[in-house]
Write a protein that holds these residues in place. Structure first.
Motif, PDB file in Angstrom:
ATOM      1  N   ALA A   1      59.626  64.870   3.729  1.00 26.39           N
ATOM      2  CA  ALA A   1      58.216  64.816   3.334  1.00 26.39           C
ATOM      3  C   ALA A   1      58.052  64.016   2.034  1.00 26.39           C
ATOM      4  O   ALA A   1      57.115  63.218   1.902  1.00 26.39           O
ATOM      5  CB  ALA A   1      57.654  66.230   3.177  1.00 26.39           C
ATOM      6  N   ALA A   2      58.970  64.215   1.097  1.00 25.54           N
ATOM      7  CA  ALA A   2      58.903  63.477  -0.168  1.00 25.54           C
ATOM      8  C   ALA A   2      59.106  61.986   0.083  1.00 25.54           C
ATOM      9  O   ALA A   2      58.396  61.148  -0.495  1.00 25.54           O
ATOM     10  CB  ALA A   2      59.950  64.007  -1.149  1.00 25.54           C
TER      11      ALA A   2
ATOM     12  N   ARG B   1      58.424  60.268   2.795  1.00 23.07           N
ATOM     13  CA  ARG B   1      57.219  59.726   3.422  1.00 23.07           C
ATOM     14  C   ARG B   1      56.083  59.593   2.401  1.00 23.07           C
ATOM     15  O   ARG B   1      55.353  58.605   2.394  1.00 23.07           O
ATOM     16  CB  ARG B   1      56.794  60.590   4.612  1.00 23.07           C
ATOM     17  CG  ARG B   1      57.782  60.479   5.775  1.00 23.07           C
ATOM     18  CD  ARG B   1      57.324  61.262   7.008  1.00 23.07           C
ATOM     19  NE  ARG B   1      55.969  61.009   7.405  1.00 23.07           N
ATOM     20  CZ  ARG B   1      55.560  59.984   8.164  1.00 23.07           C
ATOM     21  NH1 ARG B   1      56.427  59.110   8.607  1.00 23.07           N
ATOM     22  NH2 ARG B   1      54.291  59.849   8.479  1.00 23.07           N
ATOM     23  N   ALA B   2      55.953  60.578   1.526  1.00 27.06           N
ATOM     24  CA  ALA B   2      54.883  60.550   0.532  1.00 27.06           C
ATOM     25  C   ALA B   2      55.098  59.426  -0.483  1.00 27.06           C
ATOM     26  O   ALA B   2      54.153  58.726  -0.851  1.00 27.06           O
ATOM     27  CB  ALA B   2      54.790  61.906  -0.179  1.00 27.06           C
ATOM     28  N   VAL B   3      56.331  59.252  -0.931  1.00 24.00           N
ATOM     29  CA  VAL B   3      56.628  58.192  -1.892  1.00 24.00           C
ATOM     30  C   VAL B   3      56.389  56.827  -1.251  1.00 24.00           C
ATOM     31  O   VAL B   3      55.785  55.940  -1.854  1.00 24.00           O
ATOM     32  CB  VAL B   3      58.069  58.324  -2.432  1.00 24.00           C
ATOM     33  CG1 VAL B   3      58.507  57.069  -3.172  1.00 24.00           C
ATOM     34  CG2 VAL B   3      58.180  59.540  -3.336  1.00 24.00           C
ATOM     35  N   THR B   4      56.845  56.673  -0.016  1.00 32.37           N
ATOM     36  CA  THR B   4      56.637  55.410   0.692  1.00 32.37           C
ATOM     37  C   THR B   4      55.142  55.130   0.850  1.00 32.37           C
ATOM     38  O   THR B   4      54.692  54.002   0.654  1.00 32.37           O
ATOM     39  CB  THR B   4      57.351  55.430   2.057  1.00 32.37           C
ATOM     40  OG1 THR B   4      58.738  55.689   1.846  1.00 32.37           O
ATOM     41  CG2 THR B   4      57.189  54.125   2.793  1.00 32.37           C
ATOM     42  N   ALA B   5      54.368  56.167   1.172  1.00 30.96           N
ATOM     43  CA  ALA B   5      52.921  56.004   1.317  1.00 30.96           C
ATOM     44  C   ALA B   5      52.266  55.657  -0.024  1.00 30.96           C
ATOM     45  O   ALA B   5      51.332  54.848  -0.073  1.00 30.96           O
ATOM     46  CB  ALA B   5      52.299  57.270   1.901  1.00 30.96           C
ATOM     47  N   ALA B   6      52.764  56.236  -1.108  1.00 28.41           N
ATOM     48  CA  ALA B   6      52.211  55.933  -2.431  1.00 28.41           C
ATOM     49  C   ALA B   6      52.515  54.486  -2.827  1.00 28.41           C
ATOM     50  O   ALA B   6      51.698  53.832  -3.480  1.00 28.41           O
ATOM     51  CB  ALA B   6      52.768  56.903  -3.472  1.00 28.41           C
TER      52      ALA B   6
ATOM     53  N   ALA C   1      52.428  60.016  -9.346  1.00 31.84           N
ATOM     54  CA  ALA C   1      53.138  61.262  -9.064  1.00 31.84           C
ATOM     55  C   ALA C   1      53.098  62.218 -10.251  1.00 31.84           C
ATOM     56  O   ALA C   1      53.575  63.346 -10.158  1.00 31.84           O
ATOM     57  CB  ALA C   1      54.586  60.971  -8.689  1.00 31.84           C
TER      58      ALA C   1
END
Length: 156
Positions: free
Chosen positions: A25-26, A28-33, A127
């Protein structure tokens, strides 16, 4: 009664309690950010990682690049082809060994470095991570990666 080992204390099959899922999840979230920031540069996240290695090391072999990024050749080849098509890298056979392919930045790839310099700070900002928090998290993740690599190697 079965002969199975008892589950470790605290072990759970709940999704939200899985370390692997939290890492996934982290990621995916970092990539999305990063995505909107990278879109401005015309890059995908894997392309950005390739450029980070080249900005740091200069010309390198595909083998060294794949090792640094922990990717296989099947993933590297199309990634490098897209970067070459975009005019950011150049691929050439090494004079001393034609089996070795060298990857180097083009002038355009070098110029992109200045524009990309804001990305790490931008991620920390969105973040809401301080420098020390990011350093601690990074050290912990590298430690986990090393232990997981060792376990995977042992299982082979």
């Amino acid at each position: 009664m079965t002969n199975e080992k008892p589950a470790e204390e605290g072990a759970s099959l709940l999704l939200d309690e899985q370390l692997c899922f939290a890492l996934y999840a982290a990621h995916r979230a970092v990539t999305a950010a990063y995505r909107p920031l990278l879109d401005e540069l015309g890059l995908t996240y894997p392309q950005y990682l390739v450029l980070l290695v080249l900005w740091d090391r200069g010309e390198t072999t595909v083998k060294e690049l794949a090792s640094a990024l922990r990717l296989d050749y099947g993933t590297m080849s199309p990634l490098l082809k897209r970067l070459e098509t975009a005019g950011l890298v150049h691929r050439a056979r090494a004079a001393h060994d034609e089996r070795t392919v060298l990857i180097a930045l083009t002038g355009r790839g070098e110029e992109l470095r200045e524009r990309a310099a804001v990305l790490p700070g931008a991620l920390l900002s969105v973040a809401e991570l301080s420098g020390p928090e990011a350093a601690h998290l990074r050290a912990t993740l590298w430690q986990l990666a090393g232990r997981a690599d060792a376990a995977a190697e042992k299982a082979r």
